[in-house]
Scaffold this motif. Structure first.
Motif, short mmCIF file in Angstrom:
data_model
loop_
_atom_site.label_atom_id
_atom_site.label_comp_id
_atom_site.label_asym_id
_atom_site.label_seq_id
_atom_site.Cartn_x
_atom_site.Cartn_y
_atom_site.Cartn_z
N ASP A 180 86.37 83.38 87.55
CA ASP A 180 85.04 83.48 86.96
C ASP A 180 84.91 84.79 86.19
O ASP A 180 85.68 85.74 86.39
N TYR A 181 83.92 84.81 85.28
CA TYR A 181 83.56 86.05 84.61
C TYR A 181 82.64 86.83 85.53
O TYR A 181 81.66 86.27 86.07
N VAL A 182 82.96 88.10 85.73
CA VAL A 182 82.20 88.92 86.67
C VAL A 182 81.90 90.28 86.05
O VAL A 182 82.56 90.70 85.08
N LEU A 183 80.91 90.97 86.63
CA LEU A 183 80.60 92.33 86.24
C LEU A 183 81.41 93.28 87.12
O LEU A 183 81.60 93.02 88.31
N PRO A 184 81.90 94.39 86.55
CA PRO A 184 82.76 95.28 87.34
C PRO A 184 82.03 96.05 88.42
O PRO A 184 82.65 96.48 89.40
N THR A 185 80.72 96.26 88.26
CA THR A 185 79.95 97.03 89.25
C THR A 185 78.61 96.34 89.49
O THR A 185 78.25 95.37 88.81
N ASN A 186 77.86 96.90 90.45
CA ASN A 186 76.52 96.38 90.74
C ASN A 186 75.43 97.06 89.92
O ASN A 186 74.24 96.80 90.13
N GLU A 187 75.82 97.92 89.00
CA GLU A 187 74.85 98.60 88.16
C GLU A 187 74.19 97.62 87.19
O GLU A 187 74.71 96.53 86.95
N ASP A 188 73.04 98.01 86.66
CA ASP A 188 72.36 97.16 85.69
C ASP A 188 73.29 96.87 84.51
O ASP A 188 74.00 97.77 84.05
N PRO A 189 73.32 95.63 84.04
CA PRO A 189 74.22 95.29 82.93
C PRO A 189 73.88 96.06 81.67
O PRO A 189 72.71 96.41 81.43
N SER A 190 74.88 96.31 80.86
CA SER A 190 74.70 97.02 79.60
C SER A 190 73.93 96.15 78.61
O SER A 190 73.86 94.92 78.77
N PRO A 191 73.35 96.75 77.56
CA PRO A 191 72.67 95.95 76.53
C PRO A 191 73.57 94.89 75.92
O PRO A 191 73.12 93.81 75.56
N ARG A 192 74.87 95.19 75.80
CA ARG A 192 75.80 94.21 75.22
C ARG A 192 75.97 93.01 76.14
O ARG A 192 76.09 91.88 75.67
N ILE A 193 75.98 93.25 77.45
CA ILE A 193 76.06 92.13 78.40
C ILE A 193 74.80 91.28 78.32
O ILE A 193 74.87 90.04 78.33
N VAL A 194 73.65 91.92 78.24
CA VAL A 194 72.38 91.19 78.15
C VAL A 194 72.36 90.33 76.88
O VAL A 194 71.94 89.17 76.91
N GLU A 195 72.84 90.90 75.78
CA GLU A 195 72.89 90.13 74.53
C GLU A 195 73.84 88.94 74.67
O GLU A 195 73.54 87.83 74.22
N HIS A 251 87.46 89.25 84.24
CA HIS A 251 87.83 87.89 84.62
C HIS A 251 88.64 88.00 85.92
O HIS A 251 89.69 88.63 85.95
N TYR A 252 88.12 87.40 87.00
CA TYR A 252 88.73 87.55 88.32
C TYR A 252 89.12 86.20 88.92
O TYR A 252 88.49 85.17 88.63
N ARG A 253 90.17 86.25 89.75
CA ARG A 253 90.50 85.11 90.60
C ARG A 253 90.19 85.48 92.05
O ARG A 253 90.59 86.55 92.53
N PHE A 254 89.48 84.58 92.73
CA PHE A 254 89.16 84.76 94.14
C PHE A 254 89.83 83.64 94.94
O PHE A 254 89.83 82.48 94.52
N PHE A 255 90.39 84.01 96.09
CA PHE A 255 91.00 83.02 96.97
C PHE A 255 90.55 83.33 98.40
O PHE A 255 90.72 84.44 98.89
N ALA A 256 89.95 82.33 99.05
CA ALA A 256 89.42 82.52 100.41
C ALA A 256 89.77 81.31 101.27
O ALA A 256 89.97 80.21 100.75
N ILE A 257 89.82 81.53 102.57
CA ILE A 257 90.13 80.49 103.53
C ILE A 257 89.00 80.38 104.56
O ILE A 257 88.46 81.39 105.02
N LYS A 258 88.67 79.15 104.90
CA LYS A 258 87.69 78.92 105.95
C LYS A 258 88.40 78.90 107.29
O LYS A 258 89.32 78.10 107.49
#
Length: 327
Positions: A215-230, A317-324
């Protein structure tokens, strides 16, 4: 011959926006500035600065498009264009080989059932079913893509082995403990209520089940930049990306054991470039129709915006892999 051919060269002097060759426009968007700055002029062009450039003329009205105009995101013409970009049956970069690379940690086999969320045209579902003999159910939340996916699975004789269904992503319900594995590729960022969707996904996994998604993700929990908002406003399907940490916390809160959180941004950028390079080679000297060119230009703009944010590190762009847990 139409001036819309890929290999049409720019004339001297400031050309009309519609006469700028597609290759020139693409190069400009890729580097974040106006296409006119790349055209030869009688006088030297102004120096390129790092200040945000004005959007290309073709995008001028995007931000003010009505909601009704954005409803039909996928048309037959757009589907035709993206399959020329990414391969038959695929609406995102990578193709079948990349799909197999992504799901490798799942060790799929013929005894397993897999759910492909946001399966698009079903190319990934069919690739997995053919390679591992796994029973795959693909769910797509854009009806036009789902209908086209059903047609392609049926034509391939895989309407049961790699079934494609339509369900709205924000209203998805799944039978508890019904899948050994769940997979998704660049689809969750378009779903506003990801917390609810992840809860549904976790509930649908059997004990010992596996979840793998990119998925597409943000690198931090900070408020997104104006470019991300656009970018969020201009994405045709909408965009509400979570941060890497946000996904990690949510998966752990659902009782899933997160094994992989891998930054694949550079790999994703390479796959995007390869798709566009192959398209340009395939269309060398071919005249693009006036009906197709606006669709092709708009697709280029979509990917150029994503590429610019990935290049700046404002989007990942990240890949996540988890197991139940369970046996």
């Amino acid at each position: 011959m139409s001036a819309l051919a890929f290999d049409h060269s720019a004339g001297i002097g400031p050309p009309a926006p519609g006469k700028i060759p597609f290759r020139t426009k693409l190069k400009a968007w890729w580097n974040g500035y106006d296409p006119l700055d790349l055209c030869p002029r009688p006088t030297p062009p102004p120096a390129i600065t790092m200040a945000p450039a004005a959007p290309p003329a073709a995008l001028a009205n995007d931000a003010t498009e009505s909601a009704a105009a954005k409803v039909r995101v996928w048309t037959a013409s757009r589907i035709h264009v993206v399959e020329r970009l990414w391969g038959d049956g695929f609406h995102t970069p990578g193709g079948g080989d990349h799909i197999l690379e992504l799901v490798k940690p799942m060790a799929l086999n013929e005894t397993m059932t897999l759910l492909d969320l946001g399966c698009g045209l079903g190319g990934g579902a069919r690739t997995i079913a053919k390679t591992f003999n796994t029973w795959v159910t693909g769910i797509e939340w854009w009806k036009e893509l789902a209908v086209a996916g059903v047609e392609r699975s049926t034509k391939a004789g895989m309407e049961k082995k790699a079934a494609v269904q339509f369900h709205a992503g924000d209203r998805l319900t799944l039978k508890p403990k019904s899948f050994n594995a769940i997979y998704s590729k660049e689809a969750l960022f378009t779903v506003p209520d990801k917390a609810n969707l992840l809860e549904v996904i976790a509930g649908a996994l059997r004990p010992g089940g596996q979840l793998c998604f990119t998925d597409y993700v943000l690198p931090t929990n900070e408020d997104p930049s104006p470019r991300i908002v656009e970018w969020q406003d201009r994405e045709l399907a909408g965009a509400t990306p979570w941060s890497v940490e946000g996904y990690a916390i949510a998966l752990q809160a659902l009782g899933l054991d997160l094994r992989i959180a891998e930054d694949m941004s550079e790999r994703h950028r390479t796959l995007i470039r390869e798709g566009w390079d192959q398209l340009q080679i395939a269309t060398e000297g071919i005249v693009i129709s006036q009906e197709t060119m606006p669709i092709l230009i708009r697709e280029a703009e979509i990917w150029a915006r994503r590429m610019a944010l990935l290049r700046k590190g404002e989007l990942k762009h990240y890949r996540f892999f988890a197991i139940k847990p369970g046996s």
